[in-house]
Design a protein around this motif. Structure first.
Motif, PDB file in Angstrom:
ATOM      1  N   LEU A 152       0.837  -1.205   0.000  1.00 38.78           N
ATOM      2  CA  LEU A 152       0.000   0.000   0.000  1.00 38.78           C
ATOM      3  C   LEU A 152       0.873   1.256   0.000  1.00 38.78           C
ATOM      4  N   LEU A 153       1.877   1.292   0.848  1.00 38.68           N
ATOM      5  CA  LEU A 153       2.759   2.454   0.906  1.00 38.68           C
ATOM      6  C   LEU A 153       3.543   2.639  -0.395  1.00 38.68           C
ATOM      7  N   ILE A 154       3.977   1.543  -0.994  1.00 36.45           N
ATOM      8  CA  ILE A 154       4.660   1.631  -2.288  1.00 36.45           C
ATOM      9  C   ILE A 154       3.712   2.205  -3.336  1.00 36.45           C
ATOM     10  N   ILE A 207       2.066   1.204 -17.509  1.00 41.65           N
ATOM     11  CA  ILE A 207       3.155   0.225 -17.370  1.00 41.65           C
ATOM     12  C   ILE A 207       3.582   0.117 -15.910  1.00 41.65           C
ATOM     13  N   VAL A 208       3.718   1.255 -15.244  1.00 45.04           N
ATOM     14  CA  VAL A 208       4.132   1.245 -13.831  1.00 45.04           C
ATOM     15  C   VAL A 208       3.109   0.517 -12.983  1.00 45.04           C
ATOM     16  N   TRP A 209       1.830   0.809 -13.177  1.00 46.06           N
ATOM     17  CA  TRP A 209       0.786   0.147 -12.383  1.00 46.06           C
ATOM     18  C   TRP A 209       0.695  -1.334 -12.713  1.00 46.06           C
ATOM     19  N   LEU A 210       0.942  -1.702 -13.974  1.00 46.06           N
ATOM     20  CA  LEU A 210       0.938  -3.120 -14.354  1.00 46.06           C
ATOM     21  C   LEU A 210       2.044  -3.874 -13.619  1.00 46.06           C
ATOM     22  N   VAL A 211       3.233  -3.293 -13.571  1.00 49.20           N
ATOM     23  CA  VAL A 211       4.350  -3.940 -12.880  1.00 49.20           C
ATOM     24  C   VAL A 211       4.041  -4.070 -11.387  1.00 49.20           C
ATOM     25  N   LEU A 212       3.496  -3.016 -10.790  1.00 43.59           N
ATOM     26  CA  LEU A 212       3.139  -3.079  -9.375  1.00 43.59           C
ATOM     27  C   LEU A 212       2.071  -4.148  -9.128  1.00 43.59           C
ATOM     28  N   PHE A 213       1.072  -4.217  -9.994  1.00 44.99           N
ATOM     29  CA  PHE A 213       0.018  -5.222  -9.843  1.00 44.99           C
ATOM     30  C   PHE A 213       0.583  -6.635  -9.988  1.00 44.99           C
ATOM     31  N   LEU A 214       1.475  -6.834 -10.945  1.00 45.50           N
ATOM     32  CA  LEU A 214       2.043  -8.169 -11.135  1.00 45.50           C
ATOM     33  C   LEU A 214       2.874  -8.595  -9.927  1.00 45.50           C
ATOM     34  N   GLY A 215       3.573  -7.662  -9.326  1.00 51.11           N
ATOM     35  CA  GLY A 215       4.322  -7.984  -8.108  1.00 51.11           C
ATOM     36  C   GLY A 215       3.399  -8.385  -6.976  1.00 51.11           C
TER      37      GLY A 215
END
Length: 72
Positions: free
Chosen positions: A23-25, A45-53
């Motif tokens: 959440l903080l990230i 792209i940034v949100w996709l990478v965060l979601f995949l993590g």
């Protein structure tokens, strides 16, 4: 009695800690994207990478639960 459940409490606490870190990230990334005037494609792209993590972390937890439930 609390000592009997210490492993379960520790596991739940660790999961909550990881959820708070994600959440903080996410909040930090949102702020950086807003301040940096990043184009929409870059934001996606940034949100996709965060979601995949995050999805990988959740998948790992589900796999771990299923293996522990089956006795592996």
């Amino acid at each position: 009695m609390l000592y009997d459940y210490i492993n379960q409490i520790e596991s739940i606490g660790l999961d909550l800690l990881f959820a708070a870190v994600f959440l903080l990230i996410g909040l930090a990334i949102k702020d950086v994207l807003k301040q940096g005037n990043v184009p929409p494609f870059g934001r996606r792209i940034v949100w996709l990478v965060l979601f995949l993590g995050c999805a990988g972390f959740v998948t790992k937890g589900v796999i771990q639960l299923s293996w522990e439930g089956s006795g592996l």
